[in-house]
Design a protein around this motif. Sequence first.
Motif: not given
Length: 605
Positions: A35-41, A63-69, A93-96, A182-186
């Motif tokens: 499974l692959v997921n691109v996490h869109w903040p 920081e707390m909100h991104r951690g919860r996400e 997953y990749l955050t982008h 940080l802007s492209d965290f895998y």
Amino acid sequence: MDEEEVHIAVGKNFRKEKANILWAAANFPRATITLVNVHWPSKWMPFMGGKVLYKFADEKEKEMHRGRETESMIRMLSQYKGICDTREVRAHYLTHDDILDGLVNLVKKLKIKRIVIGSRNLSKQAVLRKCCQVLVVLNGKYVSTSNDHLKHTGSSGCGRSSELLASIHELSDESDGYTTPLSDFYVSFQEDETMDEDGVIQMDSAAQLATEAEHSIEESNAYEEEVENKSEEDADQSDEIQSSRNITGEAAKLMEEMEKLQRKLKDLQDESHNHEENILSPRKMIDLLRERTLSKKRYPDLQIPDHIVQFSMAHIGKATNNFYSQNLIGEGGYGPVYKGKLGGKAVAIKLLRPHGKPHGRQGFPEFQQEVVVLGRIEHPHIVRLIGVCQESCVLVYEHLPNGTLMDGIAKGLPWRDRVRILAEQRSALAHLHSSRPHAIIHADLKLTNILLDTGNVSRLGDFGTARIVQMKPLEEDTICRRTNPMGTMGYMDPVFFMTGELTTESDVYAFGVVILQVLTGLLDLNIVEQVQEAIKMDAVHGLLDASAGSWPEVQAKQLLRIGLKCCSLERKQRPTITADADWRSLDILQTMRTASKSRKWSNGS
């Protein structure tokens, strides 16, 4: 057909993704499912029952909100992995902030040959189709297969830019994942990273996950939204207005509930205190009463300026006829205000600690704040502090018989007076903000804190929440003091409420609300949205307060625009209270007020 591995792009729509995962498991029975997921903040953060733009939160909250996400996404992927409990399933997953770019990066780094996608729009993107075989499956039903990748080499077309590809680093043996900026965290996690017996990672039920997806509409359809709607500026502006409405409404309710709880706690403390006194021995009771009469033991020493008179509690009691109820002229959040006479002059006497109760809401710190601030400033449109009574935290002001600006508006104050009062209060704020070497931020500007004398000349009062800020050379535009949020909902700067950073722009926001209220007569919490809508629909005529007389509509509309600008959620967009160029529309109305009054007098003579 090679069935070593099949990748499935998944989002937050559990029902749709479950069907696609089961389809892939059935059609590739011997393949490893990944499974692959691109996490869109998200661009928004939950706040007070509504949402606020992510950029307005402080770093800790972000920081707390991104951690919860991230935690929520890991639970989601863990749930998806559990669908095929008899198969080996991996997840990455990749955050982008761009879904397509992020997916292309994953395809390139993981060397994906075949990917199942549940989005028509995403599957049509040429940059993705050049990288691997794309199987379009919608809600578990096969639609088509794209083999465009066969026309290209393995490396061509797989990156949107060399810079983007370079941002992904080599695989880390220690973390079993890719280390990226940080802007492209895998992140990659294997089977041993799922929930252990102690519940380190809790797996939500399918129903819970589906509910979460429904509550996050903008994110659950992120794949489609990213491609279909590249420009979201108008939507963001609409969401910003709705967010502001939600913030003010919900925060006001919360503030009201907090005040009720504080009053209940105070009453309980009073009851407990009285009970303790009742069981004291006569000797201890005498000692306690003696201690209370010694002001030096109750409060620390406060340096009172020479021009401020110090009164005893006996003087205060006599001046108010022992706090006779008919002398009560106001009841603020910090205590009652009585009319009295001292030295033959009418005065307003404010008790910061309610008389006879030792646990008032406002005590010595706020008393001290008013004395320090009002003891050092003098301005024709700022209330004058005449005297104090230290032993009971009492403040004595000049008496202003025409009540508050809110009272004046309710009585149909003429527009000429309203315009003059706005100019007077802008002058008062400019005096506070330009004070050197310490600027003063009022922090609670509102209609009920603007008082009127017999001629409806205004004075700004209630400096209990004011803050003195040290000014630094060449940094006049960055006056800031971090403190706990305070003030009145509806007037409070949302940025201050979120971050605790009090600046002169916070007063400008409140002044903007006052401008809108003075011109329209509206007191609603969503007044900003109402004025915006009226200007948009060219319906300002129906919005101006008719009880004030016949407004100069063109100039009034311009002043409404200034008020809206003051209420901008972007502090840098707000006008500066000391900059005359920003307030031309107010000056023009002032000139028209004077001219029309002169003509009226001339015609009547």
